[in-house]
Enzyme design. Structure first.
Site, mmCIF file in Angstrom:
data_model
loop_
_atom_site.group_PDB
_atom_site.id
_atom_site.type_symbol
_atom_site.label_atom_id
_atom_site.label_comp_id
_atom_site.label_asym_id
_atom_site.label_seq_id
_atom_site.Cartn_x
_atom_site.Cartn_y
_atom_site.Cartn_z
ATOM 1 N N CYS A 247 0.862 -1.184 0.000
ATOM 2 C CA CYS A 247 0.000 0.000 0.000
ATOM 3 C C CYS A 247 0.889 1.222 0.000
ATOM 4 O O CYS A 247 1.619 1.478 -0.943
ATOM 5 C CB CYS A 247 -0.982 -0.023 1.165
ATOM 6 N N ARG A 252 -2.268 -0.766 5.488
ATOM 7 C CA ARG A 252 -3.480 -1.281 4.841
ATOM 8 C C ARG A 252 -3.196 -2.646 4.223
ATOM 9 O O ARG A 252 -4.047 -3.529 4.189
ATOM 10 C CB ARG A 252 -3.958 -0.309 3.756
#
Lengths: 299, 147
Positions: A247, A252
């Protein structure tokens, strides 16, 4: 596993049901001796406004990252942290946090780098616990320093460095950022400009699967069937694939790493924590802009 | 030699400096709890609030400058309870700067957030949110000055 797994029907369909617990299970097991509940949030003060009774705080930034080098803490620092939080090598650790468990997943992934065996996530995280009106407290538990061995981090199985990703090109890559970050319209998330990069776009051949697709509205993980439909049917991942997720700074993609590794059971999944803040600032690495995945450079 | 601060803000900086790190975080938490709610005229017209996009969590800000010769500045902030750090920064700026003449606000040094002694505990990345808020306030006040 020192504490019996949550027999929740939904979890039974996942490849590793023992890696998740429900809010109901946690409420019933809060007093279990060998269980330690850890809160890990984006906001460093959120825990102090009220947390699950007995939970300790682990901050992704100040506790898990090295203060000087862009890296995680070493074995000695991790052992000191665990000791101070009352966690032994045999403890069952349940981690929960804000933002659909972004930072909780990240913490779980770091615990896994150190081979802590029994570490689980609270499905739905902090928001679900609060939404159900379950008890919270501002009391910080008085933990006694316990023994935790110094275990060196073992990065290779679940962590990819930039050089690994360059070697990996041609095998499945999952970009979990928003559509605008993937295409290169933005070089950062809408509200996070300080974590920007000099170049926008994605790593050639990476499939775009924003992390949030794996989470339901209440922050819990989507069902096995829904996740299979996304990652196997739509993206085309196969059982023995070697997969790398990335990410912007690796948090994430820890969420997606958890989904692929523990919920769907892919055996080789690595998180590239350098992610776009490294790749998008690196000199002479290939980048693709736009919606197309793009070709892997031949030389 | 650092530039002098408005009296109230100076007092807040000294309060932070007098504490050790965990207590500084507690003090920031108190500021987050003490952040006043929006007044009625803004609650009814949320479109008057401007989002400070530099903050990790949505923070809305309204700067009002009155018609007096000193052009007194009033600050209004709105941030959700699940963002206590952002609310804490807003609380410090509100208590330290609200009600001051424009000239005093424009004279506040940009590095004030660094003087709270929170950078290690909060991390430089998160401290940038407060620097961005102060920058936004000063830009708005500057734009509101008579030519």
């Amino acid at each position: 596993m020192s504490v019996a797994a949550d027999p929740d029907e939904k979890f039974a369909h996942y490849a590793h049901p023992e890696r998740l617990v429900s809010t109901a299970w946690l409420a019933e097991n809060l007093d279990t001796d060998s269980l330690v509940v850890v809160e890990s949030d984006e906001d460093v003060l959120l825990y102090d406004t009220g947390h699950i009774p007995g939970a300790v705080k682990v901050d992704w930034h100040t506790d898990l990252n090295d203060e000087v080098t862009r890296d995680y803490v070493d074995g000695a620092a991790f052992a000191r942290l665990m000791s101070a939080k009352g966690i032994t090598r045999d403890s069952t650790v349940v981690i929960y946090g804000d933002k659909s468990n972004w930072w909780a997943s990240y913490a779980l992934w770091v615990f896994t780098l150190f081979g802590h065996e029994d570490v689980r996530l609270l499905d739905g995280g902090r928001d679900k616990w609060l939404a159900e009106g379950r008890p919270t407290t501002t009391d910080v538990p008085a933990t006694q320093n316990v023994e935790y061995p110094v275990v060196e981090r073992n990065d290779a199985p679940i962590r990819a460095y930039m050089s690994d990703v360059l070697d990996h090109l041609g095998k499945p890559l999952i970009d979990v950022r928003s559509a605008d970050e993937y295409t290169g319209v933005r070089t950062h998330m809408p509200a996070y400009p300080e974590e920007g990069a000099l170049r926008g776009g994605h790593i050639p051949s990476a499939a775009s699967v924003p992390w949030a697709r794996a989470a339901a509205e209440d922050g819990t993980f989507r069902s096995r069937a829904e996740l299979d439909a996304i990652y196997r049917d739509e993206v085309g991942l196969k059982d023995d694939d070697d997969v790398v997720a990335y990410c912007r700074i690796g948090e994430r993609s820890s969420h997606t790493w958890f989904v692929l590794f523990y919920l769907l059971g892919f055996s080789k999944v690595r998180n590239y924590d350098g992610s776009w803040t490294e790749w998008g600032n690196a000199v002479r690495v290939p980048i693709v802009k736009g919606e197309e995945r793009g070709e892997v450079p031949t030389s | 030699m650092t530039a002098p601060l408005p009296a109230k803000l100076d007092e807040i900086v000294e309060d932070f400096q007098a504490l050790d790190e965990p207590d500084r975080l507690q003090l920031l938490l108190e500021f987050s709890q003490g952040l006043p709610a929006l007044p009625a005229h803004l609650l009814e017209h949320p479109e008057l609030l401007e989002q400070v996009v530099e903050c990790q969590t949505p923070l809305f800000l309204k700067v009002e400058i009155d018609e007096s010769p000193e052009r007194i500045v009033h600050l209004y902030f709105s941030a959700p309870p699940e963002a206590p750090t952002t609310r804490g920064f807003a609380g410090v700026l509100h208590e330290g700067l609200d009600g001051l003449p424009s000239a005093e606000i424009l004279a506040v040094p940009d590095d004030v957030p660094d003087r709270l002694g929170l950078t290690r505990a909060i991390t430089p990345l998160r401290m940038r949110g407060m620097t961005a808020m102060l920058g936004r306030i000063k830009r708005t006040v500057r734009a509101g000055q008579p030519a």
